[in-house]
Enzyme design. Structure first.
Site: not given
Length: 324
Positions: A56, A81, A207, A211, A213, A307
């Site tokens: 990030k 988060s 994922e 979850g 999506d 990650s």
């Protein structure tokens, strides 16, 4: 209907120049044991060794470094988060920009402590009953701050794409690349680098099973919204993809896979026991999926993007001993 001009690989290249000398060029590691387990040559891009412990930082510094003098003076607000929170907070500290971060009340303690340690003001909310995006927009309007979301922003995703860019530059073309998927910043940025540097590579987003999506969105052709998923992969507890990220994902990604929490624990324990590295559950998504489909990877060159590594030691111990 709003039209979005999607970033290109040229934007990833520009981001790479912008963050050079500030972000770490993280190592690519290999494991003979892992190669034998999967039956392939596996290359692990270790963003757990990035500044603040996750990829990030790349997107955050890229975005904030483009602020005007007026924006820098007023400050930035973000919601996260944990890893985007730390990335924005550290980047803001380096660039001398005031930072406000909206974080869930149950965010990992280590991530909250690090965010505050970088000098950011933390605003707490309940992720299961409150809307973090609405809180972020309100703070931006009230105090004149610039809102930088965790994934659905051209400068964020372009910065994230520099990790895959480095991987391809260091190891050459790959047959497969597995990338963790939450809101899609890392995956969409990786997609730009993949199509720019290794267009024949099969690219998978991964994922949490609880979850999916992104998987639903990819297969239906439109963004699907879900309730906040309950999974140990706290960095991927997103409810939907973004307009920018989904636009790139549906065009450039081959498929979206899922991994169960038990799969993540297995991968996390492998990293710790055999490679002596600490990886947070979200960071294990790529390896978990690769292990699950090893029969299809025989003899191939496989990239796995780790990650991040931000997990409380107490939580790591609890997860690694409570699940098989």
């Amino acid at each position: 209907m709003t039209t979005f001009e999607l970033p290109t690989y040229a934007d990833v290249e520009a981001a790479a120049s912008r963050i050079a000398g500030v972000a770490h060029r993280t190592p690519v590691q290999t494991s003979r044991t892992l190669n034998e387990m999967i039956g392939a040559e596996v290359f692990l891009k270790c963003e757990n060794f990035q500044r603040m412990g996750a990829f990030k930082f790349r997107g955050a510094f890229n975005a904030l470094s483009k602020f005007s003098p007026e924006q820098r003076k007023a400050g930035v607000v973000a919601f996260s988060s944990g890893n985007h929170a730390q990335g924005i907070a550290l980047s803001a500290r380096i660039l001398n920009i005031p930072a406000t971060i909206v974080m869930p009340h149950d965010a990992p303690a280590a991530k909250v402590a690090a965010t505050k340690g970088y000098g950011a003001n933390v605003v707490v909310y309940d992720r299961y009953s409150e809307d973090r995006e609405a809180i972020g927009r309100r703070l931006a309007e009230e105090y004149g701050l610039t809102l930088i979301p965790p994934y659905d922003h051209p400068d964020i995703l372009s910065g994230q794409g520099t990790a895959a860019k480095e991987l391809f530059e260091d190891v050459g073309a790959l047959d497969y690349l597995f990338v963790p998927l939450g809101g899609g910043g890392l995956l969409s940025g990786s997609a730009l680098s993949t199509r720019g540097l290794a267009p024949q590579c099969i690219l998978y987003g991964v994922e949490p099973e609880a979850g999916n999506d992104g998987q639903q969105s990819f297969r239906s052709g439109e963004i699907v919204h879900i309730e906040t998923p309950k999974t140990i992969a706290d960095g991927a507890q997103t409810q939907h993809l973004g307009n920018y990220t989904f636009g790139i994902i549906k065009r450039d990604v081959n498929d979206i896979l899922t991994a169960s929490d038990a799969d993540l624990v297995r991968a996390m324990k492998f990293f710790a026991a055999r490679m002596k590295i600490l990886v947070e559950p979200t960071g294990c998504l790529g390896l978990a999926a690769a292990l699950n489909m090893k029969e299809s990877l025989q003899g191939k060159r496989v990239g796995v993007l780790i990650s991040g590594g931000n997990i409380d030691l107490e939580r790591f111990c609890t997860l690694s001993t409570a699940q098989a």
